[in-house]
Design an enzyme around this catalytic site. Structure first.
Site, PDB file in Angstrom:
ATOM      1  N   ASP A 129       4.026 -16.580  -9.894  1.00  0.00           N
ATOM      2  CA  ASP A 129       4.314 -16.447  -8.473  1.00  0.00           C
ATOM      3  C   ASP A 129       3.466 -17.515  -7.774  1.00  0.00           C
ATOM      4  O   ASP A 129       2.471 -18.014  -8.329  1.00  0.00           O
ATOM      5  CB  ASP A 129       3.999 -15.036  -7.959  1.00  0.00           C
ATOM      6  CG  ASP A 129       4.713 -14.765  -6.620  1.00  0.00           C
ATOM      7  OD1 ASP A 129       5.182 -15.740  -5.985  1.00  0.00           O
ATOM      8  OD2 ASP A 129       4.801 -13.596  -6.200  1.00  0.00           O
TER       9      ASP A 129
HETATM   10  C1  BGC Z   1       6.713 -14.397  -3.315  1.00  0.00           C
HETATM   11  C2  BGC Z   1       7.862 -14.696  -4.257  1.00  0.00           C
HETATM   12  C3  BGC Z   1       8.554 -15.959  -3.824  1.00  0.00           C
HETATM   13  C4  BGC Z   1       7.553 -17.094  -3.775  1.00  0.00           C
HETATM   14  C5  BGC Z   1       8.153 -18.414  -3.330  1.00  0.00           C
HETATM   15  C6  BGC Z   1       5.800 -15.606  -3.113  1.00  0.00           C
HETATM   16  O1  BGC Z   1       4.913 -15.383  -2.084  1.00  0.00           O
HETATM   17  O2  BGC Z   1       5.972 -13.309  -3.798  1.00  0.00           O
HETATM   18  O3  BGC Z   1       8.748 -13.615  -4.279  1.00  0.00           O
HETATM   19  O4  BGC Z   1       9.634 -16.248  -4.656  1.00  0.00           O
HETATM   20  O5  BGC Z   1       6.537 -16.760  -2.850  1.00  0.00           O
HETATM   21  O6  BGC Z   1       8.488 -18.395  -1.991  1.00  0.00           O
END
Ligand code: BGC
Length: 676
Positions: free
Chosen positions: A235
Site C-alpha cells: 500500500d
Molecule cells: C489506500 C489504497 C490506495 C492507495 C493509492 C492508499 O492510501 O489505502 O487503497 O489504492 O492509497 O491511492
C-alpha cells in the site's frame, strides 16, 4: 543453446519470465522494485520496457490516477455487497477493466475486500460485507471480470486491515483461526479460484509483523499454500514502517509504491544487496511476479491503450444504474389499512415533496472519500432522478411537506473525512443532530414520510419507529438518482439485502466491547471477538440488531418449501446437495436472495450459531416457482483447527437452514457428519 527472447509472445509464459530475468542486469532489477511516481514503475529503456501503470479503482477508474480523466462512477463496494449478485459483480469487473485499459493502465487497485469488522470504519463504504462467504463470492467474480479483459486486479488490503484510526502504525492482534475463517477467505479464493495477479499488502501489521514484510502472509500462505503467481505491491508508503529492504524482499514483496521516501529507493536497496543482505535469487523471486503480470496483461506487447467505444460507455452507465437499483435495501415498509406507502402509487400520491440535505447532493467527485473517488461525466442526483420519473406518474412536485400526499426525505452522510472516508474512522453511528431534528419535524408535518438514506454503512435509528418507510440507497454512483426512482416508483422491485448487521447501538457491535478492541491500545488492536464478527456475534449473545444481516424487503412475498438434502449422513469429503422451492406468492415480479446457513450443533470449539455458506438470487414472475440448489463440501462444514493447523469437520449433527435473512429462517433440516 538458443537464447530465448522475452519479447516473443509465442513462448510459454515461464520461459518468457526466465528470459527477461536473464536479460535484466541487477541494477535494472533493483530499479523495478519501486515506483517512479505515484502510478507507474520505472522504465527499462535498454530493453524497451515502458512503465507499468496502475489506477485506483474499487468503484471506477479514479480521477487522480488516470491522468485526471472522467469515468463511470459505479455504486460503492458496500452497494455491490448488498446486491448479492455474482452476475453484477462479474459485469462490473469487466466494465472496470475496459475503462482501466482505456485510461492506458494495466492494473486496477481493487477490489477492496476487507471485512467490515467495525461499523465505524471510514472505509466501510468501499468494502463488501461482514461475512466471509459473501465476500469471497463477490471478490472472485469481480477479479474474474477484470482479468478476463487482460487487466490485472489488485485485491486489497492484505490482511486484517479493518480500521483507519492509526492505520499506519497499528498491529491487528488476532488468532490464526479468526484470520483463516473471517479475514482471509476472500484473498484465498481470489488466488485459488480466480488466479488474481496482484495483492496489495496493507499498512497494518498482523500480530506484530508489518504486512509488507510478513513472510507468513506473503510467502507461506499466499504463494506456498494458495499458489499465487502474481506480485505483491505495498500500500502507498506502507513500507516505511518495515524493518528493512531485505526483510521485504525476503518476504516476497515485489513492488513498493509509490517509491518515494521508501526502503526500496535505489540507494538503500543497492546497499543492502551489495552488502549481501539478500541474494540475486531472492530478488528474482520477489520480482518475477511483476514480470509475469507485465506479460499476462500484454504490457510488453504492442498497444497498451485500448480506447473505450462510446457505445460501451453507455452500457457501463446503464450497468451502474442496474447495480444501484439491485443494491437498494428496503429496510421498512409498514403496511397500514390502505396498504404500504411504497411503491409510490399515483392514485394515492398526486403531490410529492422531495426534501432533505442529500436530495441534491453529488457524491461522485474527485478524491471524494479518499483514493476511491471517481469523477464521472455526469451525476443524476436523487432529486433529478425523481423529477424525471414524476411526470410519467402524473405527480406534482411540491416543496412544502405539509401540503404533500407523501414526502421522500433524503438524509445520510457524505464522503467528508470523519464520515464515510479514508484515513479517519467515524466517531458515531448516529446521524448528525440537525438531520435527526429534520426527520422529527418532517414526520410531524407529514406522517407519510419515506426516509431514504445515502451513506456507506450501518447507522443507528432511534427514529425508525416514527416513519412508515426506510430505504437504504448507499452511495449509488452516477446513475443513483434514476435507480432510486426505479425502486420508489416500483419499476424495479427492491432485492438488495444488508451485507452488514445494523446494530441498535454501537456497544452492541463485536468490535466495541472495550478500547482494546477499538480503536486499540498502544498501537495494538485486539480482535477479542475472534471469529464472532457481524451476525456471528449478535447470534452468539442473543442481541437483537436493528436490522439483521441479510435483511431486505420486497414489494412481493416469497414462499419457501420442499427443502431436501441428498443424504442424511455425510462421510469424509462427500458433498451434500441441498434443494428447495421458492415461489413468488405476490402479484409483482421480483427477486429473492435465498440464503443458506450451516450450523454445527456440537463441536469441541465454540462455533457461530449460523454461518452463511451459500446464496442464490432468484428472479420470479408472480405465481412462478423455481428450484434453488446448493452444494456443500467439506470446507463448508469445517472450522480452522489451530492444533492441527488444518480445516476440520467434526463428527456429529449439523443443520442446514434456508432463509430470507439471518433472522428470518424459513426451512431447516439436519444431517449427520462422519469423518473418513
Ligand atoms: C489506500 C489504497 C490506495 C492507495 C493509492 C492508499 O492510501 O489505502 O487503497 O489504492 O492509497 O491511492
Amino acid at each position: 543453446m538458443e537464447k530465448k527472447d522475452f519479447r516473443d509472445s509465442s513462448l510459454d509464459l515461464e520461459c518468457r519470465v526466465e528470459a527477461l530475468l536473464a536479460a535484466l542486469t541487477v541494477e535494472e532489477k533493483l530499479s523495478l522494485c519501486a515506483g517512479r511516481n505515484f502510478w507507474e514503475t520505472k522504465p527499462v529503456p535498454r530493453l524497451g520496457i515502458k512503465p507499468f501503470r496502475v489506477s485506483d479503482g474499487p468503484r471506477g477508474v479514479a480521477w487522480h490516477s488516470s491522468g485526471f480523466g472522467r469515468h463511470t462512477a459505479f455504486p460503492s463496494g458496500i452497494a455491490l455487497g448488498a446486491s448479492w449478485s455474482d452476475e453484477l459483480a462479474h459485469e462490473f469487473g469487466a466494465a472496470l477493466a475496459a475503462e482501466t485499459r482505456g485510461a492506458g493502465r494495466h492494473m486496477v487497485l481493487g477490489p477492496a475486500v476487507n471485512i467490515c469488522r467495525t461499523p465505524l470504519n471510514g472505509r466501510t463504504f468501499e468494502y463488501f460485507t461482514e461475512d466471509p462467504w459473501l465476500n469471497k463470492t463477490l471478490s472472485v467474480q469481480v477479479v474474474k471480470g477484470i482479468q478476463q479483459k487482460g487487466v490485472a486486479a489488485c485485491i486489497k488490503h492484505f490482511a486484517a486491515n479493518n480500521q483507519e484510526t492509526r492505520r499506519m502504525v497499528n498491529s491487528s492482534q488476532l488468532s490464526e483461526r479468526a484470520l483463516r475463517e473471517i479475514y482471509l477467505p476472500a484473498f484465498e479464493a481470489a488466488v485459488v479460484e480466480a488466479d488474481v495477479w496482484s495483492v496489495m499488502a496493507a499498512y497494518n501489521a498482523v500480530n506484530g509483523v508489518a504486512a509488507c514484510q510478513s513472510s507468513d502472509l506473503l510467502n507461506d500462505k499466499l504463494r506456498g499454500e494458495w499458489g499465487f503467481r502474481g506480485f505483491v505491491v505495498s500500500d502507498w508508503f506502507a513500507v516505511r514502517r518495515t524493518e528493512s529492504a531485505e526483510a521485504c524482499i525476503k518476504a516476497g514483496l515485489g513492488l513498493e509504491m509509490p517509491g518515494k521516501g521508501s526502503r526500496y529507493k535505489l540507494q538503500p536497496l543497492r546497499q543492502a544487496y551489495y552488502q549481501g543482505r539478500f541474494s540475486e535469487s531472492e530478488l528474482d523471486h520477489s520480482l518475477s511476479g511483476l514480470l509475469r503480470v507485465m506479460m499476462l496483461t500484454g504490457h510488453l506487447d504492442a498497444g497498451t491503450r485500448v480506447p473505450v467505444p462510446p457505445g460501451l460507455l453507455d452500457q457501463h452507465h446503464r450497468l451502474a444504474r442496474r447495480i444501484a437499483a439491485e443494491s437498494i435495501v428496503l429496510l421498512k415498509n409498514e403496511v397500514k389499512n390502505d396498504g404500504a406507502l411504497l411503491p409510490l402509487d399515483p392514485a394515492r400520491v398526486s403531490k410529492l415533496a422531495v426534501l432533505g440535505p442529500k436530495a441534491k447532493k453529488r457524491n461522485c467527485l474527485p478524491l471524494w472519500g479518499g483514493s476511491s473517488g471517481v469523477w464521472p461525466p455526469y451525476e443524476i442526483t436523487p432529486l433529478k432522478g425523481i423529477k424525471e420519473r414524476m411526470g410519467a406518474a402524473g405527480m406534482e412536485l411540491v416543496s412544502d411537506a405539509a401540503e404533500a400526499d407523501a414526502v421522500v426525505l433524503f438524509i445520510g452522510l457524505s464522503h467528508r473525512p470523519g464520515l464515510d472516508s479514508e484515513v479517519m474512522d467515524r466517531k458515531t453511528l448516529d446521524l448528525p443532530l440537525k438531520q435527526l431534528q429534520l426527520i422529527e419535524q418532517t414526520v410531524r408535518l407529514n406522517p407519510n414520510t419515506i426516509v431514504v438514506l445515502i451513506n456507506g454503512g450501518p447507522l443507528t435509528m432511534d427514529w425508525a419507529d416514527t416513519v412508515p418507510a426506510i430505504v437504504e440507497a448507499w452511495y449509488p454512483g452516477m446513475e443513483g438518482g434514476r435507480a432510486i426512482a426505479d425502486v420508489l416508483f416500483g419499476d424495479v422491485n427492491p432485492s438488495g439485502e444488508l451485507p452488514v448487521s445494523f446494530p441498535r447501538r454501537l456497544q452492541d457491535s463485536p468490535a466495541h466491547q472495550s478500547r482494546r478492541t477499538f480503536p486499540g491500545d498502544d498501537k495494538h488492536v485486539w480482535y477479542d471477538e475472534d471469529v464472532f464478527v457481524g451476525y456471528r456475534h449478535f447470534d452468539k449473545h442473543g442481541i437483537e440488531p436493528l436490522f439483521p444481516f441479510g435483511h431486505g424487503l420486497s414489494y412481493t412475498a416469497f414462499d419457501y418449501s420442499g427443502l431436501e438434502l441428498s443424504r442424511d449422513r455425510v462421510c469424509g469429503d462427500e458433498t451434500l446437495e441441498v434443494s428447495a422451492q421458492i415461489s413468488n406468492a405476490g402479484d409483482r415480479a421480483g427477486a429473492e436472495v435465498v440464503q443458506l446457513y450451516v450450523s454445527d450443533l456440537a463441536c469441541s470449539v465454540e462455533r457461530p450459531p449460523l454461518e452463511l455458506k451459500g446464496a442464490r438470487k432468484v428472479f420470479l414472475q408472480p405465481g412462478e416457482t423455481a428450484e434453488v440448489q446448493f452444494t456443500l463440501g467439506y470446507r463448508d462444514l469445517a472450522f480452522y483447527c489451530e492444533d492441527s493447523r488444518a480445516w476440520l469437520a467434526e463428527d456429529g449433527l449439523f443443520k442446514v437452514l434456508l432463509g430470507s435473512s439471518s433472522r428470518d429462517i424459513r426451512l431447516d433440516a439436519g444431517f449427520k457428519y462422519k469423518s473418513g
